[in-house]
Scaffold this active site. Structure first.
Site, PDB file in Angstrom:
ATOM      1  CB  VAL B  81      -0.901   0.000   1.257  1.00 21.73           C
ATOM      2  CG1 VAL B  81      -1.785   1.241   1.282  1.00 21.73           C
ATOM      3  CG2 VAL B  81      -1.737  -1.267   1.306  1.00 21.73           C
ATOM      4  CD  GLU B 171       8.855 -12.842  24.260  1.00 17.98           C
ATOM      5  OE1 GLU B 171       8.627 -12.524  23.084  1.00 17.98           O
ATOM      6  OE2 GLU B 171       8.133 -13.627  24.916  1.00 17.98           O
ATOM      7  CG  ASP B 301       1.169  -3.788  16.210  1.00 15.42           C
ATOM      8  OD1 ASP B 301       0.547  -4.277  17.165  1.00 15.42           O
ATOM      9  OD2 ASP B 301       2.072  -4.392  15.593  1.00 15.42           O
ATOM     10  CD  GLN B 319      -4.034 -11.766  25.557  1.00 15.17           C
ATOM     11  OE1 GLN B 319      -4.861 -12.096  26.375  1.00 15.17           O
ATOM     12  NE2 GLN B 319      -2.807 -11.435  25.899  1.00 15.17           N
ATOM     13  CE  LYS B 379       6.221 -15.967  24.276  1.00 18.00           C
ATOM     14  NZ  LYS B 379       5.680 -14.604  24.452  1.00 18.00           N
TER      15      LYS B 379
END
Lengths: 405, 405
Positions: B81, B171, B301, B319, B379
């Site tokens: 886009v 992480e 986001d 989530q 996890k």
């Protein structure tokens, strides 16, 4: 009674073969044998083109020196030789140690020879050793991984130039040609963007090889996308790629990766130590000794032996290095015992097989031409034989090539 | 009768969830659904720290969009886009195409936010997408591969700086700490030469997480060799590494690899298209629509929702994006049919698990604290659940994580 000290420098094909034969021939009390090597491992330098292309894990090309030596007979030092003092009969090591010897075996291997071409040392890789092979592999992968991250995609990141269409160059091209589709898949790169270009100054590919086999090799590699620029010399390597010339035509080839595979020479230490030499190679006497040095044997890529038939040096190969190691060990045993006669070395050339990737090859074996999967099978047998000669069947089982087609 | 046109931009968690729910809820004749995505694949952006560290093959983190969409109901375009025209209700694509819409779903994901820190864009990596992850992995491997090839070995090649001790930073550190010994083995690098340094400007690691769990995480990572520099700001990134400051103390850290993991923002297209936004994130109405645009939904986001309890935005998580996708699909069905009532979105936070490598984690799940292998198991279940929600059991079998300890 003082035991004679034998020091062997380098655990390549020549040095390691000398060591394993010597440990069989001499009893524990006959000599004090020390082997010095830069790494704790031996690597199959004839397999490094595979590790460089990423078609074989680097770890598969090596084994621990301690896996094949008899620790009760051989002291093994991991260290780098910094100089050889022929007068004092000593060898200096980089960690500060010094060894003295009664007999020395110099088997320090090859280095890249860039013939003074501008920028090659700075901007081109060379398949010089295992470390270099791993770096080449990672460099190529990084180029492919970077391609899609850039807004303005640079196709030349995906161009790989191989300088030289000799044995190493051709074998490396074969692996690259097989590897490219895998890389394209892994990194989402369109296959048609990848270029693998071989630049060779000589008028032919694989000089000295049978022309029919050469034609087969070129055709096969071209089918897999390799471009050949023959009779074309690399004039300069730059940050961006290389500059080549054919006749008076000068061209720039932008390339993310340049690998120089067009020349090797003997180790610079041979030169630095004052032995009479040509580019680090010493023209040895029939018993493999340096002229004027009855206590110094030179085997492998640092030795020079003339093929009288064509009045040119034999190429430095693993085959010859291992045969030299056998004779060298025999002659050392004779000298240590002070009995028997030194044996003169004559290469026993069983043939030569040049791989074109793991699925194809060309070669002449016992005087017969072979190509395709048959030659590829032969090549794997040659590779396994080297393992067998030094480490026996156990080593072949552990590191051998059994991916027979 | 003309079918309403629904255009969904982006096949991340939010956009893809919207699509797969919508294709279940609407019949073929009810709407004309088009999904546009830059790549022909969806990637698990919450797994990219693993691909970046090299602990999971990049290919394991993705699947083809066509594996989960119903081709009879959804047109899928691989394109980028370039702009959104809210007045004319059109979307321009990089290949020259233009789409018009009755309803638009903007789910264009995140970008790195470097807060204007000098040199970060040029000299630091960011785990921005799959391409970037592959590049980071290859860059680190190249640094390790290069180490032994240099005469003067540069230990800083083996230093990896991670900017940020938030979720992604921690992480990623967990994966790096596990990966380092593998890299050392593969490239013959002494483990003690490797440094993994986390620089965090805030006074604590993982702000907002339970302090007991944070302490556990820091201890575990420190045990694996990670160094934390907390309350320390990155002032500049250079070709050589970074310059940091703690209070008035300025320090240079030389590092072969710098990965910025301290900030994300919404897609710049949201900004460019004139939506009211804060750093590319639009504060959506209760039904997930952009203010003043009843035809534009924003999920993932690029959407901003305030957590009234603490009067701060919810963090952008997979989530929440997936939950938004579900509500977005429901609301689109209501609008398309002109019947029923729009449903307001409320995040249903089941908990949060932060991985510390594939063998360890910390988290709060349904209000209970977990750590160690239990948290690590949780996890993996969270990761598998994301696959299940979008692609069902088949996708879990294909791409799920079953390396349960």
């Amino acid at each position: 009674m003082r035991k004679p000290k034998i020091v062997i420098l380098g655990a390549g094909y020549g040095g390691l073969m000398t060591t394993v034969r010597l440990q069989k021939q001499l009893g524990v009390n006959e000599a004090d044998i020390t082997l010095v090597n830069k790494n704790n491992y031996h690597y199959e330098s004839t397999w490094l083109h595979e590790a460089s292309a990423g078609t074989l894990p680097a770890d598969r090309t090596r084994y621990k020196v301690t896996d094949v030596i008899d620790k009760s007979k051989v002291h093994f030092l991991v260290d780098t030789v910094t100089s050889i003092n022929r007068e004092e009969k000593t060898v200096a090591l980089s960690k500060g140690g010094e060894l003295n010897y009664d007999y020395l075996v110099v088997s320090l291997g090859y280095e890249a020879e860039t013939f003074g071409i501008k920028g090659l040392k700075e901007h081109a890789f060379s398949i010089a050793n295992l470390n270099a092979a791993r770096q080449i592999r990672e460099h190529i992968e990084y180029q492919f991984a970077t391609y899609n991250t850039e807004k303005d995609r640079r196709d030349d990141r995906l161009t790989i130039v191989v300088g030289g269409a000799g044995f190493t160059g051709i074998e490396f091209l074969g692996e690259l040609a097989n590897r490219a589709p895998e890389l394209c898949q892994e990194f989402d790169v369109p296959q048609e963007k990848v270029r693998i270009i071989c630049v060779e100054a000589a008028p032919t590919v694989l000089p000295g090889f049978d022309p029919e086999l050469v034609e087969y090799a070129v055709n096969q590699l071209e089918k897999k996308g390799v471009e050949f620029k023959i009779g074309t010399a690399i004039k300069e390597a730059t940050e961006e790629g290389i500059i080549v010339a054919k006749d008076d035509q000068v061209e720039e080839i932008k390339a993310g990766t340049v690998v120089w595979a067009a020349g090797v020479r003997g180790n610079h230490l041979v030169e630095d130590s004052g032995f009479e030499n040509m580019r680090g190679r010493v023209k040895v006497d029939p018993y493999l000794r340096a002229p004027g040095h009855d206590d110094v044997f030179i085997v492998g890529d640092c030795s020079l032996i003339i093929n009288e038939e064509i009045n040119r040096p034999y190429p430095p190969t693993a085959q010859i290095a291992m045969q030299q190691g056998e004779i060298c060990a025999k002659n050392l045993a004779v000298l240590v015992r002070g009995q028997g006669e030194l044996e003169a070395f004559t290469p026993d050339l069983k043939g030569s097989v040049c791989s074109l990737g793991e699925d194809d090859a060309i070669g002449v074996v016992f005087g017969r031409k072979v190509w395709g999967s048959k030659a590829s099978f032969m090549k794997k047998m040659v590779d396994n034989r080297a393992l067998f000669m030094i480490g026996g069947p156990g080593l072949v089982m552990k590191k051998g090539k059994f991916n027979i087609l």
